[in-house]
Design an enzyme around this catalytic site. Structure first.
Site, PDB file in Angstrom:
ATOM      1  N   ASN A 134      -5.348 -10.171  -3.601  1.00  0.00           N
ATOM      2  CA  ASN A 134      -5.009  -9.560  -2.302  1.00  0.00           C
ATOM      3  C   ASN A 134      -4.514  -8.125  -2.519  1.00  0.00           C
ATOM      4  OD1 ASN A 134      -2.722 -10.604  -3.586  1.00  0.00           O
ATOM      5  ND2 ASN A 134      -1.720 -11.318  -1.735  1.00  0.00           N
ATOM      6  N   VAL A 182       2.723  14.069  -4.094  1.00  0.00           N
ATOM      7  CA  VAL A 182       2.115  14.950  -3.087  1.00  0.00           C
ATOM      8  C   VAL A 182       0.581  14.939  -3.151  1.00  0.00           C
ATOM      9  CG1 VAL A 182       4.129  16.451  -2.821  1.00  0.00           C
ATOM     10  CG2 VAL A 182       2.477  16.956  -4.630  1.00  0.00           C
ATOM     11  N   GLY A 183       0.035  13.917  -3.771  1.00  0.00           N
ATOM     12  CA  GLY A 183      -1.420  13.774  -3.851  1.00  0.00           C
ATOM     13  C   GLY A 183      -1.761  12.583  -4.714  1.00  0.00           C
ATOM     14  N   ASP A 201       2.585  14.791   1.185  1.00  0.00           N
ATOM     15  CA  ASP A 201       1.591  15.803   1.584  1.00  0.00           C
ATOM     16  C   ASP A 201       0.940  15.466   2.928  1.00  0.00           C
ATOM     17  OD1 ASP A 201       0.622  13.680  -0.229  1.00  0.00           O
ATOM     18  OD2 ASP A 201      -1.359  14.448   0.291  1.00  0.00           O
ATOM     19  N   GLY A 216      -4.544  -4.329  -3.833  1.00  0.00           N
ATOM     20  CA  GLY A 216      -5.532  -3.298  -4.139  1.00  0.00           C
ATOM     21  C   GLY A 216      -4.742  -2.069  -4.543  1.00  0.00           C
ATOM     22  N   HIS A 217      -4.689  -1.803  -5.832  1.00  0.00           N
ATOM     23  CA  HIS A 217      -3.880  -0.688  -6.340  1.00  0.00           C
ATOM     24  C   HIS A 217      -4.816   0.439  -6.763  1.00  0.00           C
ATOM     25  CE1 HIS A 217      -0.299  -3.594  -7.222  1.00  0.00           C
ATOM     26  NE2 HIS A 217      -0.646  -3.548  -5.957  1.00  0.00           N
ATOM     27  N   ASP A 274       0.802  -1.227   0.000  1.00  0.00           N
ATOM     28  CA  ASP A 274       0.000   0.000   0.000  1.00  0.00           C
ATOM     29  C   ASP A 274       0.833   1.273   0.000  1.00  0.00           C
ATOM     30  OD1 ASP A 274      -2.221  -1.664   0.110  1.00  0.00           O
ATOM     31  OD2 ASP A 274      -2.267  -1.642   2.297  1.00  0.00           O
ATOM     32  N   LYS A 279       1.787   2.073  -5.130  1.00  0.00           N
ATOM     33  CA  LYS A 279       2.297   1.483  -6.387  1.00  0.00           C
ATOM     34  C   LYS A 279       1.355   1.755  -7.555  1.00  0.00           C
ATOM     35  CE  LYS A 279       2.370  -2.530  -4.325  1.00  0.00           C
ATOM     36  NZ  LYS A 279       2.071  -2.098  -2.948  1.00  0.00           N
ATOM     37  N   GLY A 280       0.045   1.669  -7.277  1.00  0.00           N
ATOM     38  CA  GLY A 280      -0.937   1.877  -8.350  1.00  0.00           C
ATOM     39  C   GLY A 280      -0.779   3.250  -8.975  1.00  0.00           C
ATOM     40  N   GLN A 283       1.991  -6.125  -3.209  1.00  0.00           N
ATOM     41  CA  GLN A 283       2.457  -6.173  -1.805  1.00  0.00           C
ATOM     42  C   GLN A 283       3.755  -5.365  -1.652  1.00  0.00           C
ATOM     43  OE1 GLN A 283       1.407  -9.581  -3.257  1.00  0.00           O
ATOM     44  NE2 GLN A 283      -0.508  -8.604  -2.739  1.00  0.00           N
TER      45      GLN A 283
HETATM   46  P1  GDP Z   1      -0.772   0.318  -3.552  1.00  0.00           P
HETATM   47  O1  GDP Z   1      -1.373  -0.946  -3.070  1.00  0.00           O
HETATM   48  O2  GDP Z   1       0.701   0.385  -3.302  1.00  0.00           O
HETATM   49  O3  GDP Z   1      -1.133   0.636  -4.966  1.00  0.00           O
HETATM   50  O4  GDP Z   1      -1.406   1.475  -2.648  1.00  0.00           O
HETATM   51  P2  GDP Z   1      -2.965   1.642  -2.297  1.00  0.00           P
HETATM   52  O5  GDP Z   1      -3.697   2.053  -3.507  1.00  0.00           O
HETATM   53  O6  GDP Z   1      -3.447   0.449  -1.575  1.00  0.00           O
HETATM   54  O7  GDP Z   1      -2.884   2.802  -1.223  1.00  0.00           O
HETATM   55  C1  GDP Z   1      -2.332   4.047  -1.515  1.00  0.00           C
HETATM   56  C2  GDP Z   1      -3.392   5.142  -1.282  1.00  0.00           C
HETATM   57  O8  GDP Z   1      -2.766   6.403  -1.255  1.00  0.00           O
HETATM   58  C3  GDP Z   1      -4.425   5.218  -2.378  1.00  0.00           C
HETATM   59  O9  GDP Z   1      -5.648   5.601  -1.822  1.00  0.00           O
HETATM   60  C4  GDP Z   1      -3.890   6.332  -3.298  1.00  0.00           C
HETATM   61  O10 GDP Z   1      -4.906   7.002  -4.013  1.00  0.00           O
HETATM   62  C5  GDP Z   1      -3.279   7.242  -2.290  1.00  0.00           C
HETATM   63  N1  GDP Z   1      -2.121   8.026  -2.747  1.00  0.00           N
HETATM   64  C6  GDP Z   1      -1.130   7.666  -3.606  1.00  0.00           C
HETATM   65  N2  GDP Z   1      -0.185   8.632  -3.682  1.00  0.00           N
HETATM   66  C7  GDP Z   1      -0.585   9.610  -2.848  1.00  0.00           C
HETATM   67  C8  GDP Z   1      -0.014  10.861  -2.441  1.00  0.00           C
HETATM   68  O11 GDP Z   1       1.085  11.246  -2.854  1.00  0.00           O
HETATM   69  N3  GDP Z   1      -0.717  11.595  -1.530  1.00  0.00           N
HETATM   70  C9  GDP Z   1      -1.919  11.194  -1.025  1.00  0.00           C
HETATM   71  N4  GDP Z   1      -2.522  11.983  -0.141  1.00  0.00           N
HETATM   72  N5  GDP Z   1      -2.473  10.035  -1.375  1.00  0.00           N
HETATM   73  C10 GDP Z   1      -1.814   9.244  -2.253  1.00  0.00           C
HETATM   74  P1  IMO Z   2      -0.897  -4.204  -2.269  1.00  0.00           P
HETATM   75  O1  IMO Z   2      -0.465  -4.773  -3.570  1.00  0.00           O
HETATM   76  C1  IMO Z   2      -0.951  -4.532   2.074  1.00  0.00           C
HETATM   77  C2  IMO Z   2      -1.049  -8.576   3.744  1.00  0.00           C
HETATM   78  C3  IMO Z   2      -2.314  -8.977   4.480  1.00  0.00           C
HETATM   79  C4  IMO Z   2      -1.733  -9.923   5.521  1.00  0.00           C
HETATM   80  C5  IMO Z   2      -0.630 -10.632   4.737  1.00  0.00           C
HETATM   81  C6  IMO Z   2      -1.054 -11.984   4.161  1.00  0.00           C
HETATM   82  O2  IMO Z   2      -2.197  -3.483  -2.329  1.00  0.00           O
HETATM   83  O3  IMO Z   2       0.184  -3.409  -1.634  1.00  0.00           O
HETATM   84  P2  IMO Z   2      -2.590 -12.658   2.073  1.00  0.00           P
HETATM   85  O4  IMO Z   2      -4.029 -12.371   1.798  1.00  0.00           O
HETATM   86  O5  IMO Z   2      -1.661 -12.136   1.038  1.00  0.00           O
HETATM   87  O6  IMO Z   2      -2.330 -14.096   2.407  1.00  0.00           O
HETATM   88  O7  IMO Z   2      -2.268 -11.849   3.444  1.00  0.00           O
HETATM   89  O8  IMO Z   2      -0.281  -9.774   3.681  1.00  0.00           O
HETATM   90  N1  IMO Z   2      -1.263  -8.092   2.360  1.00  0.00           N
HETATM   91  C7  IMO Z   2      -1.189  -6.804   2.011  1.00  0.00           C
HETATM   92  N2  IMO Z   2      -0.996  -5.694   2.758  1.00  0.00           N
HETATM   93  N3  IMO Z   2      -1.059  -4.433   0.731  1.00  0.00           N
HETATM   94  C8  IMO Z   2      -1.227  -5.542  -0.027  1.00  0.00           C
HETATM   95  O9  IMO Z   2      -1.199  -5.501  -1.378  1.00  0.00           O
HETATM   96  C9  IMO Z   2      -1.334  -6.798   0.602  1.00  0.00           C
HETATM   97  N4  IMO Z   2      -1.527  -8.059   0.171  1.00  0.00           N
HETATM   98  C10 IMO Z   2      -1.457  -8.837   1.251  1.00  0.00           C
HETATM   99  O10 IMO Z   2      -2.962  -7.870   5.066  1.00  0.00           O
HETATM  100  O11 IMO Z   2      -1.132  -9.190   6.551  1.00  0.00           O
HETATM  101 MG    MG Z   3      -2.900  -1.611  -1.855  1.00  0.00          MG
END
Ligand code: GDP
Ligand code: IMO
Ligand code: MG
Length: 431
Positions: free
Chosen positions: A38, A416-417, A335, A40-41, A13, A16-17, A226
């Site tokens: 698993n 920054v957003g 930010d 969520g990007h 999280d 990356k997305g 991940q």
């Molecule tokens: P990922 O799994 O690595 O793709 O990350 P996630 O999407 O799960 O979580 C990142 C969250 O931060 C998402 O809600 C994005 O929209 C948000 N995000 C990404 N870059 C920024 C940033 O620079 N600033 C803020 N405030 N939010 C961001």
């Molecule tokens: P992205 O790609 C954050 C965590 C789960 C749990 C552990 C094992 O969005 O960054 P699993 O379902 O993979 O067997 O769970 O890994 N986990 C993540 N945490 N971002 C993810 O993916 C994750 N995918 C799995 O919360 O702790």
């Molecule tokens: Mg994610």
């Protein structure tokens, strides 16, 4: 050399997305190579939030071809609904040649989810996403998995394979976990429907396609899911996911050799979050943790769970740099740190009064480590519309250069957003 690997350097999280979507404006191919739904990007396309679980984050660029390669575990139901949503929105996948699914990918079915969720009811729960990831990778390792190509077999043969798989799974599900057995007929019906939806995207050999693209000097981006600290071998075991998440997994999961890789870009959040169980030395459970959770809107994009929040952990980042061979950093969500008087950053740990400079090899030790913080000055300005590094408040610039110095890796992009435009470049990362 035209391959670029993008991974998360923390516990997932990191953003990356967003980063992959931004890099994809010039990418010819974006490849998912491990993990499954698993992940969520989150992307922000013209002000609209889009969450992708299986489709690579290059999908909203019309010139980019998205590939799901052999290392991924395929939750077909999620994939089909994701494809439908994108097609209906008119934002991508206007033609089926834009998405290729490897015939060698592992199929993930309801029985994997039932097993995952049943285990999580026990005392030794990990806090998984419940998406069946562990059980699906177990099947692959024990050579019992159904592969994507198997779904296109004659119905009778497919039924026989499924019957064999279910006889073992249902024994476990019913007798050991005391859950309701999975029906063979329903599963077969579901597969027969889903396979027709996915047939247009079937690709016999995605490794061949990726190799060809690389030899033709096309721009190929490998999108990790991940983060490095969730790696099955190098993460905080057993609180990890069931795939390799370090950069090397991009090669194995997509079937290409290391010689093609030009850069390894680590997406790093300016602070740290973690979902599920496991050690997290810099976690803040006080009002500062609540501040980060609220301001950063730290809710799981897959499960909706509240993310645990804390400060940036430099020993952990240096460890990720080592195990993944990271060459560049993209620092996300800077930010969120605005408005703080001071920002703690973990520079070492402490155990029984002694300073421990490095991330431990046995991650269970992390549980008893206390962070040693350096306190950096904060800034009060809103930085979300700043476009150039030199226009950032001095304290924000200092925060970035400190991370760069300590990690030994250049921070070339700062986010920054959530929007594409909220991105500052110190050096163009993906050209
Ligand atoms: P990922 O799994 O690595 O793709 O990350 P996630 O999407 O799960 O979580 C990142 C969250 O931060 C998402 O809600 C994005 O929209 C948000 N995000 C990404 N870059 C920024 C940033 O620079 N600033 C803020 N405030 N939010 C961001
Ligand atoms: P992205 O790609 C954050 C965590 C789960 C749990 C552990 C094992 O969005 O960054 P699993 O379902 O993979 O067997 O769970 O890994 N986990 C993540 N945490 N971002 C993810 O993916 C994750 N995918 C799995 O919360 O702790
Ligand atoms: Mg994610």
């Amino acid at each position: 050399m035209s391959g670029v690997i993008v991974i998360g350097s923390q516990w997932g999280d990191e953003g990356k997305g967003k980063a992959v979507d931004v890099f994809s404006s010039t990418a010819d191919y974006v490849i998912r190579y491990q993990g499954g739904s698993n992940a969520g990007h989150t992307l922000n396309i013209a002000g609209q939030k889009k969450v992708l679980h299986l489709i690579p984050s290059g999908v909203f660029h019309s010139n980019t071809i998205c590939v799901i390669s052999a290392g991924v575990v395929l939750d077909m139901e999620t994939l089909v609904s994701e494809i439908q949503a994108i097609k209906e929105s008119g934002d991508g996948l206007s033609d089926s040649s834009k998405l290729l699914i490897s015939d060698s990918a592992t199929v993930l079915l309801d029985y994997h989810k039932v097993l995952d969720q049943a285990r999580e009811k026990g005392a030794e729960k990990i806090g998984t996403t419940g998406k069946g990831i562990g059980p699906a990778y177990e099947d692959r390792a024990s050579r019992k998995a159904l592969l994507f190509r198997d779904l296109f077999l004659d119905e009778k043969i497919l039924k026989h394979k499924l019957e064999r798989a279910l006889s073992e799974k249902n024994f476990l599900i019913e007798k050991f976990y005391k859950e309701k057995a999975i029906s063979l007929e329903n599963t077969l019906k579901q597969i027969l429907f889903l396979r027709e939806e996915l047939r247009p995207y079937r690709c016999q050999d995605t490794s061949f396609i990726i190799h060809k693209a690389l030899t033709e000097n096309k721009k190929v981006l490998f999108e990790g899911a991940q983060g490095s600290l969730l790696d099955i071998l190098h993460g905080t075991y057993p609180y990890v996911t069931s795939s390799n998440t370090v950069a090397g997994a991009a090669l194995v999961g997509s079937g290409i050799g290391p010689g093609f890789i030009k850069k390894v870009i680590a997406i790093t959040k300016a602070y740290t979050t973690r979902v599920g169980g496991g050690p997290f030395p810099t976690e803040c459970q006080d009002k500062q943790g609540i501040f980060l959770q609220k301001k950063g809107e730290e809710w799981g994009a897959t499960t909706g769970r509240k993310r645990r929040c804390g400060w940036l952990d430099l020993p952990a980042l240096k460890y990720a740099v080592r195990v993944s061979g990271i060459t560049h950093l993209a620092l996300m969500k800077l930010d969120v740190l605005s408005d703080m008087k001071e920002i703690p950053i973990c520079v070492a740990y402490q155990l029984n009064g002694k300073v421990v400079p490095n991330y431990p090899i046995h991650s269970s030790e992390l549980t008893s480590y206390k962070p040693v913080y350096k306190i950096l000055p904060g800034w009060q300005e809103d930085i979300s519309s700043i476009k150039k590094f030199k226009d950032l408040p001095k304290a924000a610039q200092h925060y970035i250069t400190f991370i760069q110095q300590e990690s030994g890796v250049p921070v070339d992009m700062v986010s920054v957003g959530p929007a594409r435009s909220a991105t500052l470049w110190r050096n163009q990362l993906f050209l």
